[in-house]
Design an enzyme around this catalytic site. Structure first.
Site, PDB file in Angstrom:
ATOM      1  N   GLY A   1    -107.721 -15.971 -77.488  1.00 17.90           N
ATOM      2  CA  GLY A   1    -109.165 -15.747 -77.475  1.00 17.90           C
ATOM      3  C   GLY A   1    -109.974 -16.809 -78.199  1.00 17.90           C
ATOM      4  O   GLY A   1    -111.120 -16.543 -78.584  1.00 17.90           O
ATOM      5  N   SER A   2    -109.423 -18.023 -78.343  1.00 18.31           N
ATOM      6  CA  SER A   2    -110.231 -19.040 -79.031  1.00 18.31           C
ATOM      7  C   SER A   2    -111.448 -19.425 -78.185  1.00 18.31           C
ATOM      8  O   SER A   2    -112.514 -19.730 -78.725  1.00 18.31           O
ATOM      9  CB  SER A   2    -109.393 -20.269 -79.410  1.00 18.31           C
ATOM     10  OG  SER A   2    -109.029 -21.002 -78.278  1.00 18.31           O
TER      11      SER A   2
ATOM     12  N   ILE B   1    -107.550 -11.092 -60.311  1.00 23.63           N
ATOM     13  CA  ILE B   1    -108.562 -10.025 -60.223  1.00 23.63           C
ATOM     14  C   ILE B   1    -108.424  -9.335 -58.860  1.00 23.63           C
ATOM     15  O   ILE B   1    -108.453 -10.005 -57.819  1.00 23.63           O
ATOM     16  CB  ILE B   1    -109.994 -10.615 -60.370  1.00 23.63           C
ATOM     17  CG1 ILE B   1    -110.134 -11.410 -61.679  1.00 23.63           C
ATOM     18  CG2 ILE B   1    -111.038  -9.513 -60.290  1.00 23.63           C
ATOM     19  CD1 ILE B   1    -110.080 -10.599 -62.948  1.00 23.63           C
TER      20      ILE B   1
ATOM     21  N   HIS C   1    -109.774 -22.937 -65.890  1.00 24.14           N
ATOM     22  CA  HIS C   1    -108.358 -23.258 -65.675  1.00 24.14           C
ATOM     23  C   HIS C   1    -108.057 -24.569 -66.407  1.00 24.14           C
ATOM     24  O   HIS C   1    -108.832 -25.523 -66.299  1.00 24.14           O
ATOM     25  CB  HIS C   1    -108.077 -23.387 -64.177  1.00 24.14           C
ATOM     26  CG  HIS C   1    -106.621 -23.523 -63.899  1.00 24.14           C
ATOM     27  ND1 HIS C   1    -105.750 -22.450 -63.976  1.00 24.14           N
ATOM     28  CD2 HIS C   1    -105.864 -24.607 -63.606  1.00 24.14           C
ATOM     29  CE1 HIS C   1    -104.521 -22.871 -63.728  1.00 24.14           C
ATOM     30  NE2 HIS C   1    -104.561 -24.179 -63.498  1.00 24.14           N
TER      31      HIS C   1
ATOM     32  N   ASP D   1    -107.072 -19.094 -58.427  1.00 24.33           N
ATOM     33  CA  ASP D   1    -107.504 -20.471 -58.679  1.00 24.33           C
ATOM     34  C   ASP D   1    -108.029 -21.197 -57.442  1.00 24.33           C
ATOM     35  O   ASP D   1    -107.904 -22.405 -57.332  1.00 24.33           O
ATOM     36  CB  ASP D   1    -106.350 -21.293 -59.289  1.00 24.33           C
ATOM     37  CG  ASP D   1    -105.862 -20.694 -60.600  1.00 24.33           C
ATOM     38  OD1 ASP D   1    -106.687 -20.109 -61.330  1.00 24.33           O
ATOM     39  OD2 ASP D   1    -104.660 -20.810 -60.890  1.00 24.33           O
TER      40      ASP D   1
HETATM   41  C1  GAR Z   1    -107.129 -21.689 -72.028  1.00 26.94           C
HETATM   42  O1  GAR Z   1    -106.631 -22.995 -72.137  1.00 26.94           O
HETATM   43  C2  GAR Z   1    -107.464 -21.370 -70.599  1.00 26.94           C
HETATM   44  O2  GAR Z   1    -107.884 -22.474 -69.863  1.00 26.94           O
HETATM   45  C3  GAR Z   1    -106.139 -20.870 -70.085  1.00 26.94           C
HETATM   46  O3  GAR Z   1    -105.629 -20.081 -71.115  1.00 26.94           O
HETATM   47  C4  GAR Z   1    -106.037 -20.671 -72.364  1.00 26.94           C
HETATM   48  C5  GAR Z   1    -106.534 -19.560 -73.249  1.00 26.94           C
HETATM   49  O4  GAR Z   1    -106.742 -20.024 -74.546  1.00 26.94           O
HETATM   50  N1  GAR Z   1    -106.297 -20.132 -68.865  1.00 26.94           N
HETATM   51  C6  GAR Z   1    -105.385 -20.149 -67.897  1.00 26.94           C
HETATM   52  O5  GAR Z   1    -104.334 -20.763 -67.992  1.00 26.94           O
HETATM   53  C7  GAR Z   1    -105.759 -19.337 -66.674  1.00 26.94           C
HETATM   54  N2  GAR Z   1    -104.859 -19.634 -65.583  1.00 26.94           N
HETATM   55  P1  GAR Z   1    -107.514 -19.140 -75.605  1.00 26.94           P
HETATM   56  O6  GAR Z   1    -106.906 -17.735 -75.535  1.00 26.94           O
HETATM   57  O7  GAR Z   1    -107.257 -19.796 -76.909  1.00 26.94           O
HETATM   58  O8  GAR Z   1    -108.947 -19.126 -75.222  1.00 26.94           O
END
Ligand code: GAR
Length: 191
Positions: free
Chosen positions: A12-13, A88, A104, A145
């Site tokens: 969740g950053s 989704i 993505h 995607d």
């Molecule tokens: C992010 O890098 C986002 O782009 C990726 O998950 C990470 C979540 O980081 N999403 C995907 O790979 C979707 N296919 P976070 O939890 O630190 O925000």
């Protein structure tokens, strides 16, 4: 006032970064964060940030209209997938055409689809000796995607970058671009 609902599955950053960005903007509210993981770090972040966080399970998400009902009650102007890893279901995408956006961690159409998330993407970039990678912000439709691309940004990759270093560069792009693009989409949305 414009409302955002965020979906996240892990750390969740990006959620935290988006919340901070809109904290200074009086016309945008984060209505809630929805997560599919009851032990996700994003829940701790929401508690600290004082943001509502709701957890749902796979059955409720895929086989019932419970999440759709939650969304309807929250009345989002935009639904933002910020590190959300499940596809989704169509009963939700159909209800919100061009109202759901995803980030993505690659330059789609490269490295998209099922199983392509987080470090799996960065590992593939490294294995293929790509010279650049980046982020793609796109609308969400019923296929993984594949929705229309809204914004991309690139960063260079050198042959001795580790997967973690690539992830760090990509996260930096996400923090810089994602909130701004969300703000622009909200500003141009009619409701
Ligand atoms: C992010 O890098 C986002 O782009 C990726 O998950 C990470 C979540 O980081 N999403 C995907 O790979 C979707 N296919 P976070 O939890 O630190 O925000």
């Amino acid at each position: 006032m414009k409302n955002i609902v965020l979906f996240a599955s892990g750390s969740g950053s990006n959620v935290e970064n988006i919340v901070h960005y809109f904290n200074n903007k009086s016309n945008v509210t984060i209505a809630a964060v929805l997560t599919n993981k009851r032990d996700a770090k994003v829940i701790d972040r929401c508690n600290k940030l004082n943001i509502n966080c709701l957890v749902f399970n796979k059955n409720a998400f895929l086989k019932t209209d419970c999440v759709l009902k939650m969304l309807k009650a929250l009345e989002p102007n935009l639904i933002v997938l910020a590190g959300f890893l499940w596809k989704i279901p169509i009963h939700i995408t159909e209800h919100y055409p061009n109202k759901i956006v995803n980030i993505h961690p690659a330059l789609l159409p490269k490295y998209g689809g099922k199983g392509m998330y987080g470090n799996h993407v960065h590992q593939a970039v490294k294995d293929n000796k790509d010279k650049e990678t980046g982020i793609t912000i796109h609308y969400v439709n019923e296929n993984y995607d594949e929705g229309a691309i809204i914004h991309q940004a690139k960063t260079s990759v050198s042959s001795n970058d580790t997967v973690e270093e690539i992830a760090k560069k990509v996260h930096a792009l996400e923090y810089e671009h994602f909130p701004k693009v969300i703000g622009q989409l909200l500003a141009s949305s009619k409701r």
